[in-house]
Write a protein that holds these residues in place. Structure first.
Motif: not given
Length: 230
Positions: A2-4, A34-35, A61-62, A82-83
């Protein structure tokens, strides 16, 4: 995602490393993504990939595995995946990143890259004595102690935290948080001549331990916290 989502997690040991999983466990119910590199990138420093595509493998998804370096992961996450994250946490590295290691470490480079872009960041590493195995439950306990303080501690612009956990063993005194200065002493320069060339053989535990530096604090059994300035 999510954006948050407040926390971006990355490392240089690879997306399947136990230290990254431990970091996610510490955060508990707080949202994270996680990236991280698909493969180990230890010692890569602040190398970035240019001129070739960065393949991305969705794990869930994460979680995303990136065919690149830790700095690549942060750059790609903040620009595309995920900016909107608020913090970048890098680690927990299996091995110390003390003193001048910060110039060599991919773990620390990820935190530095976040700081370039104005985000608060923390690099976390677990010092290991020789070949002794790490007890990740202990690592998680001390890392959680450090994060509980640092996530609330004011962080001046253009700075980030570098945390090094001692190799704690049952029966030893409980590690304390110690804010200290990074060592500027060099690593031992020991090379063995072989038919193929020279092989580095300096022992990490033999490095100088100047008083009041992160090396002395961590080797002495406490949690060394340094504030690194760009």
């Amino acid at each position: 995602m999510t954006p948050t989502t407040p926390f971006l997690l990355t490392n240089d040991d690879g997306i399947d490393a136990p230290g990254l999983a431990t970091l996610a466990e510490i955060l508990g119910s707080r949202p994270w993504i996680q990236v991280a590199p698909q493969t180990e990138q230890s010692g890569c420093g602040h190398r970035v990939t240019v001129g070739q595509a960065l393949a991305v493998e969705p794990r869930s998804a994460q979680a995303y595995g990136v065919a690149g370096t830790p700095a690549d992961c942060v750059r790609l996450a903040l620009s595309h995946l995920c900016p909107s994250v608020a913090w970048v946490l890098s680690g927990i590295n299996a091995g110390g990143n003390l003193g001048i290691d910060t110039y060599l470490s991919g773990t620390v480079a990820a935190a530095r890259e976040a700081t370039f872009h104005g985000l608060p960041a923390i690099a976390l590493s677990q010092y290991r004595k020789g070949s002794q195995p790490l007890i990740w439950a202990n690592t998680g306990q001390w890392a959680a102690k450090a994060l509980a303080v640092l996530l609330q501690e004011p962080l001046p612009p253009k700075t980030f935290w570098n945390v090094n956990l001692p190799h704690w063993q049952p029966g030893e005194p409980e590690p304390q948080l110690v804010f200290c200065q990074p060592s500027s002493d060099p690593l031992p320069l020991v090379y063995a001549a072989t038919p193929q060339g020279y092989v580095y053989g300096g022992r990490y535990g033999d490095r100088l331990q100047s008083p009041h530096t992160d090396v002395a604090v961590c080797f002495g059994g406490n949690i060394a916290i340094t504030q690194i300035t760009l």
